[in-house]
Each structure stands twice: as structure tokens, then as C-alpha cells.
Write a protein that holds these residues in place. Structure first.
Motif, PDB file in Angstrom:
ATOM      1  N   LEU A 103      -3.275   2.967 -11.099  1.00 15.85           N
ATOM      2  CA  LEU A 103      -2.492   2.406  -9.989  1.00 15.85           C
ATOM      3  C   LEU A 103      -3.019   1.058  -9.527  1.00 15.85           C
ATOM      4  CD1 LEU A 103      -1.777   5.490  -7.683  1.00 15.85           C
ATOM      5  CD2 LEU A 103      -0.262   4.401  -9.325  1.00 15.85           C
ATOM      6  N   HIS A 104      -4.278   0.780  -9.760  1.00 15.08           N
ATOM      7  CA  HIS A 104      -4.883  -0.422  -9.186  1.00 15.08           C
ATOM      8  C   HIS A 104      -4.652  -1.676 -10.014  1.00 15.08           C
ATOM      9  CE1 HIS A 104      -7.893   2.291  -6.794  1.00 15.08           C
ATOM     10  NE2 HIS A 104      -6.647   2.405  -6.391  1.00 15.08           N
ATOM     11  N   TRP A 105      -4.461  -1.545 -11.335  1.00 11.77           N
ATOM     12  CA  TRP A 105      -4.169  -2.744 -12.132  1.00 11.77           C
ATOM     13  C   TRP A 105      -2.856  -3.402 -11.698  1.00 11.77           C
ATOM     14  CZ3 TRP A 105      -7.220  -5.710 -14.821  1.00 11.77           C
ATOM     15  CH2 TRP A 105      -8.367  -5.192 -15.417  1.00 11.77           C
ATOM     16  N   PRO A 106      -1.741  -2.669 -11.552  1.00 12.61           N
ATOM     17  CA  PRO A 106      -0.522  -3.313 -11.046  1.00 12.61           C
ATOM     18  C   PRO A 106      -0.704  -3.908  -9.657  1.00 12.61           C
ATOM     19  CG  PRO A 106      -0.017  -1.168 -11.985  1.00 12.61           C
ATOM     20  CD  PRO A 106      -1.510  -1.253 -11.889  1.00 12.61           C
ATOM     21  N   LEU A 107      -1.554  -3.290  -8.849  1.00 14.24           N
ATOM     22  CA  LEU A 107      -1.810  -3.799  -7.512  1.00 14.24           C
ATOM     23  C   LEU A 107      -2.528  -5.140  -7.561  1.00 14.24           C
ATOM     24  CD1 LEU A 107      -1.282  -2.838  -4.626  1.00 14.24           C
ATOM     25  CD2 LEU A 107      -3.539  -1.794  -4.629  1.00 14.24           C
ATOM     26  N   LEU A 108      -3.508  -5.273  -8.470  1.00 13.56           N
ATOM     27  CA  LEU A 108      -4.197  -6.558  -8.631  1.00 13.56           C
ATOM     28  C   LEU A 108      -3.219  -7.647  -9.035  1.00 13.56           C
ATOM     29  CD1 LEU A 108      -6.768  -8.296  -8.807  1.00 13.56           C
ATOM     30  CD2 LEU A 108      -7.046  -7.484 -11.158  1.00 13.56           C
ATOM     31  N   GLU A 109      -2.293  -7.331  -9.934  1.00 13.85           N
ATOM     32  CA  GLU A 109      -1.277  -8.315 -10.324  1.00 13.85           C
ATOM     33  C   GLU A 109      -0.448  -8.749  -9.117  1.00 13.85           C
ATOM     34  OE1 GLU A 109      -0.277  -7.222 -14.970  1.00 13.85           O
ATOM     35  OE2 GLU A 109       1.016  -6.428 -13.388  1.00 13.85           O
ATOM     36  N   ALA A 121       0.833  -1.205   0.000  1.00 17.35           N
ATOM     37  CA  ALA A 121       0.000   0.000   0.000  1.00 17.35           C
ATOM     38  C   ALA A 121       0.870   1.259   0.000  1.00 17.35           C
ATOM     39  CB  ALA A 121      -0.922  -0.008   1.207  1.00 17.35           C
ATOM     40  N   ALA A 122       1.972   1.227   0.746  1.00 24.08           N
ATOM     41  CA  ALA A 122       2.866   2.383   0.790  1.00 24.08           C
ATOM     42  C   ALA A 122       3.586   2.579  -0.539  1.00 24.08           C
ATOM     43  CB  ALA A 122       3.881   2.209   1.909  1.00 24.08           C
ATOM     44  N   ALA A 123       3.915   1.481  -1.225  1.00 27.51           N
ATOM     45  CA  ALA A 123       4.684   1.573  -2.469  1.00 27.51           C
ATOM     46  C   ALA A 123       3.825   2.044  -3.640  1.00 27.51           C
ATOM     47  CB  ALA A 123       5.308   0.212  -2.799  1.00 27.51           C
ATOM     48  N   LEU A 124       2.576   1.557  -3.736  1.00 31.75           N
ATOM     49  CA  LEU A 124       1.739   1.868  -4.894  1.00 31.75           C
ATOM     50  C   LEU A 124       0.680   2.935  -4.608  1.00 31.75           C
ATOM     51  CD1 LEU A 124       1.277  -1.652  -6.532  1.00 31.75           C
ATOM     52  CD2 LEU A 124       2.834   0.175  -7.156  1.00 31.75           C
TER      53      LEU A 124
END
Length: 378
Positions: free
Chosen positions: A345-351, A228-231
Motif C-alpha cells: 500500500l505504501h509504494w502507491p502512496l509515495l508516488e 490516507a482514507a483512500a489508501l
């Protein structure tokens, strides 16, 4: 005689990382999915039933939005901003309008700002209900999802009665709003809101007390504090992972600084936390709507924007997170622009969070995010 360059209509296939290692294999999903779903290509590298890696490839809803907006006035280009992502049409329209107003050093009238907030909170409730229903369908709880769908439909019909469009598309424009709320439009919204508020406690209890649902959601798609802090995710995704980020608060925009409301934040970071946060935000938005509709300011709803040469940045808190629009105007026409949807930002997070989940639970994780393809495919 040279025939000249030949046009090639065949798109290049997406490139994915190879699967290397014993007992690893790949599963391709999409871009065409069953049912009604936005096109995205998922490539899963799995070991047995465990997801080792998820890769996504987008671009199938590319519309040339930025090119279509250049050379137009903000008023004419507002239609493209409204259609960037249908689930956030009010929020994108508001961010675009504020960017144009910032460039022109003009603020929307107080009544227009209040009506924008009414539309934004209606949109937030409707999209949260749709996202919850989508998650419940993926979990095999269609009867519970139908209850969400029924209230969403009632709210959309009330929106059509109040603002002339179910999704309130093209209602927010640079300088204010396209039209005032219809006579008795507030009554239609309050009637739909009252029905939802009566059933909301039972709906919350049914979701939070369903043992098999909790068994599948708790721990699925978990965003760790480091991730969460990184993305730096925003919206429901970020607030369910402990990030108290809400553009209505900071940096803020009218009329929210004058309204009293809390920003729900949870620390779980998983699909269960995202479900609980959406339910909490529905109740919060319902209370905000009652406050706004009870005290709508009078006055005009639109101000003309002068044809300036300047830059402007606008923002809005959409149903799925923070939205940012930037414009550069030359003589009142758009020379350059960029529209930033939360899904960037959320697509890379889902991966990142898919690794370690099972293949069967991936749809639950994906629908707890419910990301937009269109918002990224400019």
C-alpha cells in the motif's frame, strides 16, 4: 525441422507514461542506486525543480517465494517467510506462524508468545533507528545519524547474545519459537536498552530542534486526510497521518491484549511527522520490552502442529506496518499462500505524495517512508 521456441533472457524494459507538455522532461533513477539500496526504478517527470509525477517499477528482487513455499510443511516453509523482507524478519515469521497455527487450530504457548513479542519490539526499535539514520544522512546530518547507528549496533549485538542471531532470523517458527532466550540474554538486552534510553531525550531534542532539518521535512511528502482514507496506510506512515491502526491493538494477538501501552498518532502526515512518530515509538517499545522481560512466563516454548487440511490467516504489526499471511494446507502441506508486506500500500502512496515536492527533497520523502522492494517482489 522446427527448432522449437527459443528462450529469451532479455527482460522487457519498464513502460512509463509519456511526458507531454511544455518544459516537462523525465529523469530516470535506478534500478541500480549509489551506495547500498534495494533496486527500484524511479521515473520522474519534472518541470524545472518541481516533481510533476513519480512512477516506480519493482520486480528486480523477485525470488519466486510463493512457488518455493508450495508443497512444503509450514515448518520447512517458515525459512522463506523469514527472508521475505530482512528488516521485518521477526514480524513476517510471526504472521506466517500464526497463519499456520490458525489453520491447525493451535495457539503458541504463553512463553513463546512473550518471547515473540520481545523479539518484535527489539526489531521495531532497531529498524526505527536505521530508518531515522537513513533520513538524517539524506539531510546531510551524518554525525547525528551515527548516534542512531551506534545504538542500533549495540541492540543487534544484544539480540545475537539473547537469541543467537543479530536479526533474530528463523527464531520464530510455527508452533512457538526455535529456542529459549539464552541465559543472561535479558541482561544483554536491558544493558543496550538502558544506554539508548539515556541518550534518547537528547537525540529527540537534536532532531526536533534542528532548524534546517525541520525546514526540509515539514510539508515534504505530506499525506492528506483524503489520501490516507483512500489508501489506508498502516504502521508509521499511517499513524503519522492520523490513522490509529495497530494490529497489536485491533484485532490484537498474544501477549499484547494484556499489556498497557499507548499508540502514538500524529496528524501532520509529512516527513517530519514520520520522524517524530518513530522517535515516540522507540520510547514506547523500550517500555514494553522492560515489562515483557520482567515477567516472562514459564513453560514450554513449542507445540507440534497436526497435519491438517484447512486455511489460516495470520497477522503481525511490523516496524513498517501491518503484515498479513494466508495459507491453505492440504494434509499438512502448503497448497497455496500469499504474504502481504506493508509496502504493497505504501509504494502507491509515495508516488502520490511526490507530486509538488522538489527533486532535491524527494530522497527525504522516500527515506521517511523507507519502503521494502523485497517485501513486494514475491
Amino acid at each position: 525441422k522446427c527448432a522449437g521456441p527459443q528462450r529469451v533472457d532479455t527482460a522487457e524494459p519498464p513502460v512509463f507514461l509519456p511526458a507531454e507538455g511544455e518544459e516537462l522532461h523525465q529523469i530516470g533513477l535506478g534500478p541500480v542506486h549509489g551506495g547500498i539500496a534495494e533496486p527500484a526504478h524511479f521515473r520522474l517527470t519534472v518541470q524545472g525543480e518541481t516533481v510533476v509525477r513519480l512512477e516506480t517499477r519493482l520486480g528486480y528482487t523477485h525470488k519466486g517465494t510463493l512457488g518455493l513455499m508450495r508443497g512444503k510443511s509450514p515448518r520447512a516453509a517458515a525459512r522463506f517467510a523469514a527472508r521475505l523482507a530482512g528488516e521485518s524478519t521477526v514480524a513476517h515469521s510471526a504472521a506466517f506462524a500464526r497463519a499456520a497455527e490458525a489453520a491447525a487450530d493451535t495457539a503458541a504457548p504463553p512463553r513463546a508468545a512473550a518471547l515473540r513479542a520481545v523479539m518484535a519490539e527489539v526489531e521495531r526499535i532497531a529498524i526505527h533507528l536505521a530508518d531515522i539514520a537513513s533520513l538524517l544522512v539524506a539531510a546531510g546530518l551524518a554525525p547525528l545519524a551515527d548516534r542512531c547507528g551506534r545504538h542500533r549496533e549495540a541492540l543487534l549485538r544484544a539480540s545475537a547474545a539473547a537469541f543467537g542471531h543479530r536479526l533474530m532470523m528463523d527464531c520464530v517458527v510455527p508452533g512457538g519459537v526455535a529456542a529459549d532466550i539464552a541465559p543472561r540474554g535479558d541482561d544483554a538486552l536491558l544493558h543496550a536498552l538502558a544506554a539508548l534510553e539515556r541518550e534518547l531525550p537528547a537525540l529527540v531534542a537534536a532532531c526536533e530542534g534542528h532548524a534546517s532539518l525541520l525546514d526540509r521535512l515539514v510539508g515534504t511528502g505530506r499525506i492528506t486526510p483524503d489520501l490516507a482514507a483512500a489508501l489506508a496506510p498502516g504502521g508509521v506512515v499511517g499513524r503519522a497521518a492520523g490513522r490509529a491502526a495497530d494490529l497489536r491493538r485491533v484485532p490484537g494477538y498474544a501477549p499484547y491484549p494484556a499489556l498497557a501501552f499507548e499508540v502514538p498518532v500524529l496528524a501532520g502526515g509529512d516527513a517530519d511527522a514520520r520522524l517524530r512518530l518513530r522517535l515516540a515509538e522507540i520510547a514506547q517499545s523500550a517500555a514494553l520490552l522492560r515489562t515483557l522481560l520482567a515477567d516472562l512466563p514459564g513453560g514450554e516454548i513449542m507445540l507440534p502442529l497436526p497435519p491438517v487440511s484447512a486455511e489460516g490467516l495470520g497477522w503481525a504489526e511490523g516496524p513498517r506496518g501491518d503484515i498479513w499471511h494466508w495459507l491453505r494446507l492440504e494434509g499438512g502441506q502448503i497448497a497455496a499462500c500469499f504474504l502481504r508486506d506493508p509496502a504493497w500500500l505504501h509504494w502507491p502512496l509515495l508516488e502520490a505524495v511526490a507530486a509538488g515536492d522538489t527533486v532535491a527533497d524527494l530522497p527525504l520523502s522516500a527515506r521517511s517512508f523507507n519502503l521494502s522492494c523485497s517485501g513486494v517482489d514475491l
